[in-house]
Each structure stands twice: as structure tokens, then as C-alpha cells.
Design a protein around this motif. Structure first.
Motif, short mmCIF file in Angstrom:
data_model
loop_
_atom_site.label_atom_id
_atom_site.label_comp_id
_atom_site.label_asym_id
_atom_site.label_seq_id
_atom_site.Cartn_x
_atom_site.Cartn_y
_atom_site.Cartn_z
N ASN A 91 0.85 -1.24 -0.18
CA ASN A 91 -0.02 0.10 0.08
C ASN A 91 0.90 1.36 -0.06
O ASN A 91 1.99 1.20 0.61
N THR A 92 0.51 2.27 -0.68
CA THR A 92 1.09 3.42 -0.73
C THR A 92 0.10 4.49 -0.28
O THR A 92 -1.08 4.63 -0.35
N TYR A 93 0.82 5.54 0.42
CA TYR A 93 0.16 6.84 0.77
C TYR A 93 1.03 7.81 1.06
O TYR A 93 2.58 7.60 1.35
N ASP A 94 0.94 9.14 0.31
CA ASP A 94 1.91 10.14 0.39
C ASP A 94 3.14 9.74 -0.33
O ASP A 94 3.04 9.36 -1.17
N ASP A 95 4.35 9.94 0.56
CA ASP A 95 5.49 9.39 0.01
C ASP A 95 6.07 8.14 0.69
O ASP A 95 7.35 8.03 0.89
N THR A 96 5.11 7.32 1.10
CA THR A 96 5.58 6.00 1.74
C THR A 96 4.71 4.83 1.29
O THR A 96 3.73 4.79 0.77
N PHE A 97 5.50 3.69 1.38
CA PHE A 97 4.93 2.36 1.10
C PHE A 97 5.07 1.44 2.39
O PHE A 97 6.00 1.68 2.98
N ILE A 98 3.90 0.79 2.48
CA ILE A 98 3.73 -0.28 3.59
C ILE A 98 3.56 -1.63 2.81
O ILE A 98 2.62 -1.91 2.15
N TYR A 99 4.45 -2.64 3.63
CA TYR A 99 3.93 -4.06 2.95
C TYR A 99 4.27 -4.90 4.38
O TYR A 99 5.04 -4.78 5.06
N SER A 100 3.10 -5.85 4.42
CA SER A 100 3.43 -6.58 5.54
C SER A 100 3.05 -8.09 5.13
O SER A 100 2.49 -8.45 4.21
#
Length: 131
Positions: A91-100
Motif C-alpha cells: 500500500n502507498t500513501y503520501d511518499d511512503t509504502f507499507i508491506y506486511s
């Protein structure tokens, strides 16, 4: 839970903070697996491709949730293009990505992620990149 944050400059940076959260029974290694600068013979573009590979191993006897959070490169110039190569399900939001993902006891997992930045030849991409 493993958490990654990197600090960004004008374009991007590879300065990272690693936090092991609740479990110190996760072994991990993050390496720069690709750093490739290409200049077009015809035209005014050059690209840099950056890719990191992270390997994880759950040495505990319980399943662990791994959370990776990293800043994405940001640019303020319209002539610079960014193509992301993130793990499926990120998932991306603003200037960040998250992966779990879940890591079972004794399980090993390796993921890769990165990006390609294209810009006019006059812009020195290496000036913005630290590895």
C-alpha cells in the motif's frame, strides 16, 4: 514486527532506521541489490534503477508479522519521472509504502523493492542518492 523507515532528501536517500518492535527473534538483512545508471544515446534522458533485497528468518517458535515501511522518492521537478517496483499487495500513501506479511516459525522469506527515476541528462541523480 519489523519496521523500516528511511530518511529522504530532495530526491531520495537510503539512510534507514531499523526497529525490531516486539520480537528480536527475526534475523534480517537489507542489501542494495541493484544500482544501475543508464544514459540514452539518443535523446536527453537518463535513468537510475535502485533495488533493495531484504531477507527475513523467523527463529522463534511463533508466527511473526513483518511490517516494512519505507519512504518513496519525491521530486519537485516536473521533468523527473518515478516508476515504482513494490511487492504485490503493498500500500502507498503520501511518499511512503507499507508491506506486511506473516512469517511462520523457522520460515525464511526474501522480498525486493525499488524504483526507477528518469530525468534529463543535466540533472545529477547520483548527487541525491546515498547508499
Amino acid at each position: 514486527q519489523v519496521h523500516f523507515d528511511s530518511l529522504s532528501s530532495d530526491l531520495f536517500s537510503d539512510s534507514s532506521l531499523y526497529s525490531l518492535g516486539y520480537s528480536n527473534e527475526i534475523i534480517f538483512n537489507r542489501t542494495l541489490s541493484k544500482e544501475k545508471l543508464r544514459k540514452s544515446i539518443i535523446g536527453n534522458k537518463k535513468t537510475i534503477e535502485i533495488e533493495w533485497t531484504i531477507s527475513f528468518e523467523n527463529t522463534s517458535n511463533k508466527p511473526q508479522t513483518i511490517l516494512i515501511e519505507d519512504f518513496l522518492p519525491t521530486v519537485s521537478k516536473n521533468e523527473i519521472e518515478i516508476d515504482l517496483n513494490l511487492p504485490r499487495g503493498s500500500n502507498t500513501y503520501d511518499d511512503t509504502f507499507i508491506y506486511s506479511f506473516e512469517l511462520d516459525p523457522g520460515e525464511k522469506e526474501e522480498i525486493s523493492y525499488g524504483f526507477i527515476i528518469s530525468a534529463p541528462k543535466a540533472i545529477e541523480l547520483k548527487d541525491y542518492y546515498k547508499n
